[in-house]
Design an enzyme around this catalytic site. Structure first.
Site, mmCIF file in Angstrom:
data_model
loop_
_atom_site.group_PDB
_atom_site.id
_atom_site.type_symbol
_atom_site.label_atom_id
_atom_site.label_comp_id
_atom_site.label_asym_id
_atom_site.label_seq_id
_atom_site.Cartn_x
_atom_site.Cartn_y
_atom_site.Cartn_z
ATOM 1 N N ASP A 130 123.078 23.333 25.612
ATOM 2 C CA ASP A 130 122.014 22.648 24.865
ATOM 3 C C ASP A 130 121.521 23.548 23.719
ATOM 4 O O ASP A 130 121.387 24.760 23.867
ATOM 5 C CB ASP A 130 120.855 22.319 25.818
ATOM 6 C CG ASP A 130 119.900 21.295 25.249
ATOM 7 O OD1 ASP A 130 119.870 20.165 25.747
ATOM 8 O OD2 ASP A 130 119.176 21.635 24.274
ATOM 9 N N HIS B 275 123.802 11.637 28.759
ATOM 10 C CA HIS B 275 124.028 13.067 28.997
ATOM 11 C C HIS B 275 123.300 13.497 30.257
ATOM 12 O O HIS B 275 122.168 13.093 30.519
ATOM 13 C CB HIS B 275 123.596 13.920 27.798
ATOM 14 C CG HIS B 275 122.246 13.591 27.242
ATOM 15 N ND1 HIS B 275 122.011 12.507 26.424
ATOM 16 C CD2 HIS B 275 121.048 14.196 27.399
ATOM 17 C CE1 HIS B 275 120.734 12.468 26.093
ATOM 18 N NE2 HIS B 275 120.122 13.482 26.692
ATOM 19 N N ASN C 27 117.563 11.643 31.475
ATOM 20 C CA ASN C 27 116.359 11.048 30.906
ATOM 21 C C ASN C 27 116.711 9.650 30.404
ATOM 22 O O ASN C 27 117.748 9.457 29.769
ATOM 23 C CB ASN C 27 115.829 11.903 29.741
ATOM 24 C CG ASN C 27 115.234 13.213 30.224
ATOM 25 O OD1 ASN C 27 114.586 13.252 31.270
ATOM 26 N ND2 ASN C 27 115.442 14.280 29.482
HETATM 27 P P1 DGP Z 1 117.214 14.248 25.977
HETATM 28 O O1 DGP Z 1 115.795 14.651 25.733
HETATM 29 O O2 DGP Z 1 117.465 13.986 27.458
HETATM 30 O O3 DGP Z 1 117.694 13.128 25.091
HETATM 31 O O4 DGP Z 1 118.081 15.551 25.638
HETATM 32 C C1 DGP Z 1 118.769 15.714 24.463
HETATM 33 C C2 DGP Z 1 119.131 17.172 24.366
HETATM 34 O O5 DGP Z 1 120.162 17.329 23.418
HETATM 35 C C3 DGP Z 1 117.995 18.090 23.941
HETATM 36 O O6 DGP Z 1 117.712 18.999 24.988
HETATM 37 C C4 DGP Z 1 118.520 18.822 22.712
HETATM 38 C C5 DGP Z 1 120.005 18.556 22.762
HETATM 39 N N1 DGP Z 1 120.655 18.391 21.480
HETATM 40 C C6 DGP Z 1 120.329 17.492 20.510
HETATM 41 N N2 DGP Z 1 121.176 17.593 19.483
HETATM 42 C C7 DGP Z 1 122.074 18.565 19.824
HETATM 43 C C8 DGP Z 1 123.205 19.115 19.161
HETATM 44 O O7 DGP Z 1 123.581 18.734 18.046
HETATM 45 N N3 DGP Z 1 123.880 20.099 19.823
HETATM 46 C C9 DGP Z 1 123.498 20.540 21.054
HETATM 47 N N4 DGP Z 1 124.229 21.509 21.624
HETATM 48 N N5 DGP Z 1 122.443 20.026 21.702
HETATM 49 C C10 DGP Z 1 121.731 19.064 21.085
#
Ligand code: DGP
Length: 116
Positions: free
Chosen positions: A30, A100, A87
């Site tokens: 993340d 995810h 979520n």
């Molecule tokens: P949620 O809140 O459950 O929708 O989690 C989405 C997660 O995705 C959040 O913890 C940040 C992560 N995230 C968003 N964009 C990117 C990205 O471009 N790359 C990575 N590695 N993580 C991302």
């Protein structure tokens, strides 16, 4: 879906810190980690969120769990444990509309979860 950031990560168009992958899933760290291990496990297929999962997604969703177990093994979390989170929707803070599974570990997790 070309406008989906996680589809673009699966396609290799956007870089990500890969942990492990399978035929059906891709796991990467993340961008904004909330624990020493914070990995997202996503299906290669675009599914919007856990509330949209149907019987036709059974293999893809089972593979998310199998891949999450691989992540736990790779990061050495098996003995101490870890948390798996989906979520769904605004109140849960779902921000990316591609299914995810969060794998969180490496520290004591609060319980109940709304305590942090
Ligand atoms: P949620 O809140 O459950 O929708 O989690 C989405 C997660 O995705 C959040 O913890 C940040 C992560 N995230 C968003 N964009 C990117 C990205 O471009 N790359 C990575 N590695 N993580 C991302």
């Amino acid at each position: 879906m070309t406008d989906c950031i996680f589809c673009r990560i699966v396609a290799g168009e956007v870089p990500a810190d890969e942990v492990v992958s399978s035929e059906l899933s891709f796991a990467f760290r993340d961008l904004s980690p909330q624990a020493p291990t914070h990995v997202l496990v996503i299906p290669r297929q675009h599914i919007t969120h856990a509330g949209d999962v149907g019987p036709e997604h059974a293999a893809a969703v089972a593979d998310l769990l199998v891949t999450a177990t691989r992540v736990a093994e790779i990061d050495g979390l098996t003995e101490r444990g870890y948390r798996l989170v989906f979520n769904v929707g605004e109140d849960a803070g779902n921000s990316v509309p591609h299914l995810h599974l969060h794998v969180l570990g490496g520290r004591q997790m609060g319980w109940p979860p709304w305590s942090g």
